[in-house]
Design a protein around this motif. Sequence first.
Motif, mmCIF file in Angstrom:
data_model
loop_
_atom_site.group_PDB
_atom_site.id
_atom_site.type_symbol
_atom_site.label_atom_id
_atom_site.label_comp_id
_atom_site.label_asym_id
_atom_site.label_seq_id
_atom_site.Cartn_x
_atom_site.Cartn_y
_atom_site.Cartn_z
ATOM 1 N N ARG A 1 0.881 -1.126 -0.030
ATOM 2 C CA ARG A 1 0.112 -0.156 -0.045
ATOM 3 C C ARG A 1 0.801 1.289 -0.020
ATOM 4 N NH1 ARG A 1 -3.818 -3.091 3.894
ATOM 5 N NH2 ARG A 1 -5.317 -3.922 2.475
ATOM 6 N N HIS A 2 0.215 2.286 -0.197
ATOM 7 C CA HIS A 2 0.761 3.522 -0.400
ATOM 8 C C HIS A 2 0.488 4.494 0.855
ATOM 9 C CE1 HIS A 2 1.727 2.402 -4.465
ATOM 10 N NE2 HIS A 2 2.685 3.308 -4.229
ATOM 11 N N ILE A 3 1.478 5.606 0.965
ATOM 12 C CA ILE A 3 0.971 6.611 1.936
ATOM 13 C C ILE A 3 1.059 7.750 1.229
ATOM 14 C CG2 ILE A 3 2.066 7.757 3.979
ATOM 15 C CD1 ILE A 3 1.148 5.031 4.721
ATOM 16 N N TYR A 4 0.147 8.650 1.574
ATOM 17 C CA TYR A 4 -0.003 9.770 1.055
ATOM 18 C C TYR A 4 0.202 11.083 1.886
ATOM 19 C CZ TYR A 4 -2.368 6.996 -2.429
ATOM 20 O OH TYR A 4 -2.635 5.879 -3.348
ATOM 21 N N GLU A 5 1.145 11.924 1.344
ATOM 22 C CA GLU A 5 1.568 13.188 2.315
ATOM 23 C C GLU A 5 1.262 14.469 1.238
ATOM 24 O OE1 GLU A 5 4.963 12.522 5.118
ATOM 25 O OE2 GLU A 5 5.347 11.690 3.244
ATOM 26 N N LEU A 6 0.768 15.414 2.023
ATOM 27 C CA LEU A 6 0.742 16.862 1.384
ATOM 28 C C LEU A 6 2.001 17.281 0.882
ATOM 29 C CD1 LEU A 6 -2.009 18.432 4.036
ATOM 30 C CD2 LEU A 6 -2.354 17.943 1.525
ATOM 31 N N THR A 7 2.023 18.277 -0.214
ATOM 32 C CA THR A 7 3.063 18.523 -0.772
ATOM 33 C C THR A 7 3.348 20.095 -0.274
ATOM 34 O OG1 THR A 7 2.055 19.310 -2.752
ATOM 35 C CG2 THR A 7 3.182 17.160 -2.722
ATOM 36 N N GLU A 8 4.339 20.660 -0.448
ATOM 37 C CA GLU A 8 4.147 22.131 -0.116
ATOM 38 C C GLU A 8 2.861 22.981 -0.721
ATOM 39 O OE1 GLU A 8 6.808 26.034 -0.736
ATOM 40 O OE2 GLU A 8 7.681 24.272 -0.682
ATOM 41 N N ALA A 9 2.516 22.606 -2.017
ATOM 42 C CA ALA A 9 1.235 23.073 -2.627
ATOM 43 C C ALA A 9 -0.078 22.668 -1.976
ATOM 44 C CB ALA A 9 0.984 22.558 -4.137
ATOM 45 N N GLY A 10 -0.108 21.206 -1.418
ATOM 46 C CA GLY A 10 -0.929 21.036 -0.641
ATOM 47 C C GLY A 10 -1.017 21.740 0.686
ATOM 48 N N GLN A 11 0.019 21.779 1.452
ATOM 49 C CA GLN A 11 0.024 22.246 2.634
ATOM 50 C C GLN A 11 -0.489 23.753 2.511
ATOM 51 O OE1 GLN A 11 3.811 21.769 4.288
ATOM 52 N NE2 GLN A 11 3.723 19.571 4.347
ATOM 53 N N ASP A 12 -0.139 24.575 1.262
ATOM 54 C CA ASP A 12 -0.580 25.909 1.072
ATOM 55 C C ASP A 12 -1.990 26.094 1.016
ATOM 56 O OD1 ASP A 12 0.623 28.414 1.017
ATOM 57 O OD2 ASP A 12 0.688 28.351 -1.103
#
Length: 150
Positions: free
Chosen positions: A81-92
């Motif tokens: 399975r995969h883990i998803y994390e926010l990028t800088e654009a997502g955090q923004d």
Amino acid sequence: MTTPLGSAREWTDPTCPVARTIDLVGDRWSLLIVREAMDGAAAFTEFQQRLGIARNILADRLRRLVDYGILTSSPNPGGKRHIYELTEAGQDLFTTIVALRQWGERHAFIGNEPRSTLLDLDGSPVAELRPQTPAGKNLTAATTRVDKVG
């Protein structure tokens, strides 16, 4: 493969930042997935359980958010399975999520209906967001204008 957010594609309104943002994250599920990622969800099953979203829709939205550079995906060290994390654009997008939350607090509830509350880490409510001039004067739609291209 990640597609840069501003790359060539069909845009609803190519010169409008609001329209481009809606094209990228404007559907219900995408913003709720971003909200859940901000609240610590990282695995497919976490997103599915928290949102009650159909697996096929979740898989599609996660893929698009990764393609648009809003989330990253990496293999979970313990399995396939995969883990998803926010990028800088997502955090923004945090300010956008807070603005939507605050609008909802003011206009989407009647009286004392139960609702979640956003608090800082010290337990204090987050201050209301308001656009301001550099000098601190509050702005509204009536006190601003859009400088349109062409």
